[in-house]
Design an enzyme around this catalytic site. Structure first.
Site, short mmCIF file in Angstrom:
data_model
loop_
_atom_site.label_atom_id
_atom_site.label_comp_id
_atom_site.label_asym_id
_atom_site.label_seq_id
_atom_site.Cartn_x
_atom_site.Cartn_y
_atom_site.Cartn_z
N THR B 261 -19.88 -9.13 -19.58
CA THR B 261 -19.80 -8.16 -20.15
C THR B 261 -18.85 -7.39 -21.03
OG1 THR B 261 -21.32 -7.26 -18.80
CG2 THR B 261 -20.52 -5.22 -19.71
N PHE B 263 -17.39 -4.60 -23.93
CA PHE B 263 -17.13 -3.46 -23.90
C PHE B 263 -15.97 -3.61 -25.12
CE2 PHE B 263 -16.86 -4.06 -19.29
CZ PHE B 263 -18.18 -3.96 -18.61
#
Lengths: 361, 361
Positions: B261, B263
């Site tokens: 993921t 960010f």
């Protein structure tokens, strides 16, 4: 000269410092591994040694007069030891959840962030996982906690086979929290009974007398209730303010500025003397006049000082009360050894919960 | 020779290493302060410089062949920089709560533990606090998150005045969690839609076909639902397993082992080039045939490679779609600058979200 030209020597110096630190960290990890192999017992964590390392670091740091505080260097060396230890195997530490409580803070303060912290639904479960060797250590509040577990921790200490191998002391601040950012229309204040009493004077001075004081299971629970009711305020921690998105109406409202909570670290190992140690005992005796006095005499006549005495109604056995006693010194110290032998003769029940290094603040 | 005699040289070596590291850390903090004073802008955090320091450390560490992994030394140097920075003022970092999510992990990975992380109820609130300068930086998921915020993050990027100054990449593992420790009588599996699709093949192979797949707002929510219903399982993280006290029926069930993921870190400052950078853009254009192709041509003809292209229906303005584009390189690099100038001519709307160092893994 441009700012960049002025910055360059400092950045170059930092680069060279970092390179040296990096080599030293790897050398350190190699020595830590060699020590682990020599000991060969599978026990990688040595509380007495870690305490000695941190005390020495703080002493040296004081002498240096540098910019980093003793707290900052202790944090960094905890992390360094934590990473060196995790080279072999990361530790798993249980505690009474949820996350974001003082107990998790205590676990991270003691074991660093390379250790794995595992919240449990009850303090019993936190003990049980370590007893069953599914986790390495449990961190449990024993004094002045506002998270509702102290009594249960003490009960578990009586029966658990686990041994205390460390203590952690956290400075605790209480804040007045509310869903909205003003003081109008407050009807009640929620908090753990401990917190209500710790902020008693502040509340008397600063809240109208019609505001009801409602004791609840924990300060985290108080914050949760305040999050659901705009007419209520809660006394709770910074972490709880964040967790439940409450506004801080007032900070550090505890009457006693040195308000601390103390935690014990428990596992399977016995811990050697670090030089500045404590020993935790549980004693019970028949309920007759002078019993406590007689027990304490066994300590004082051997020159052992007591740092804590707490009595609790006994839940098991024949005695009405059990006494939780902390003394200065290590069970292996001659005078402590003698005092315990005397105590053994006079008490109906004596359990040595553990000897461990005094907390490094 | 006793074990103690064998241990002593290693412990002495560690003591001497620690003393040297301690002095170096204080010297480092003094240089960091000097740099802060020379810059005098009030901006203490320099993402491009931190990225350079970490990259160099990892490169040097690889060359040393020591025991500490590149991940471990990056963690330690993040903490060292975090403490040096906190000597002046600790940073406050907002994120979409609750605590214990991947986003908090990302914030701590990027800023170290001396920074203060503040969970917010919504991603909008996390942005707003930084926009209002009540916090320093916001960390927000932008790709492949299973915490339900990516779409909203992208919408906020269109309108927010904040600039991207860093990215964090976390490797994400999914686990199959349940209240009880067996596979019998499972009727449904809860997860964020992203997680369901990321574990699609594993679910096909390992769960009976009658088990319903139910998409919910986040994997944390899925875990919460599974905690309340013994016939359900959830796909969620280790942190969620701990938080909701669920048993892990199966680990790492994601089909793609390099599941990550991503960010973005956003604040008020623009970030200089670190040498290995990315630039994030938002572009919109009239909806006619060949528009996207034309836009991308502006990049390729200037030799700029694109690392991401994502389109979303526009919520504001006259355009039907907005495109989120990441390119390799920094806005200040000549070829990127030229490409952006060309893009500006062809696009109806061009916003530079920010240029920042590529994530250090």
């Amino acid at each position: 000269m441009s700012t960049d030209d002025l910055l360059k020597p400092h950045r170059d110096a930092i680069d060279s410092i970092d390179q040296t630190i990096l080599s030293l960290l790897n050398e350190r990890a190699a020595h830590a591994r060699a020590i682990g192999e020599l000991k060969g017992s599978g026990v990688v964590y040595r509380p007495e040694r870690e305490a000695q390392v941190l005390r020495r670091i703080q002493e040296l740091n004081g002498g240096l007069g540098g910019l980093l505080s003793n707290e900052a260097v202790a944090r960094l060396f905890r992390e360094i030891m934590s990473e060196c230890l995790a080279v072999e195997r990361p530790l798993t530490i249980t505690y009474l959840g949820p996350e974001g409580t003082f107990t998790q803070q205590a676990a991270n303060k003691h074991f660093g962030h390379a250790a794995h912290t595992q919240p449990c639904a009850t303090i019993d479960e936190a003990f049980r996982l370590v007893e069953a060797r599914q986790a390495d250590y449990v961190v449990a509040p024993v004094e002045n906690s506002t998270e509702g577990a102290v009594g249960r921790t003490l009960d578990l200490l009586v029966a658990s086979p686990l041994k205390a191998c460390g203590e952690v002391v956290l400075r605790i601040h209480h804040h007045l929290l509310r869903k909205v950012a003003n003081q109008e229309g407050i009807t009640k204040v929620y908090a753990h009974a401990q917190a209500l009493s710790q902020c008693h004077e502040w509340l008397n001075k600063n809240l109208p007398s019609h505001v009801a004081r409602v004791a609840v299971a924990s300060n985290a629970r108080a914050a949760q209730l305040a999050a659901e009711d705009e007419t209520a305020v809660a006394i709770a921690s910074q972490a709880a303010a964040e967790r439940f998105e409450l506004c801080k109406l007032a900070s550090n409202i505890e009457d006693e500025p040195n308000n601390t909570t103390r935690f014990l670290v428990l596992g399977h190992q016995t811990t050697g003397a670090s030089g500045i140690d404590k020993t935790s005992l549980i004693v019970s005796a028949p309920n007759k006049v002078g019993t406590v006095h007689e027990l304490l005499h066994a300590l004082s006549e051997n020159g052992v000082s007591m740092s804590k005495l707490e009595s609790r109604p006994s839940k098991v056995g024949l005695w009405e009360y059990v006494f939780f006693i902390d003394v200065e010194g290590h069970v292996e110290d001659e005078h402590v050894k003698n005092a315990l032998a005397d105590l053994q003769e006079r008490a109906a029940f004596l359990k040595i919960v553990g000897a461990y290094p005094k907390a490094v603040l």
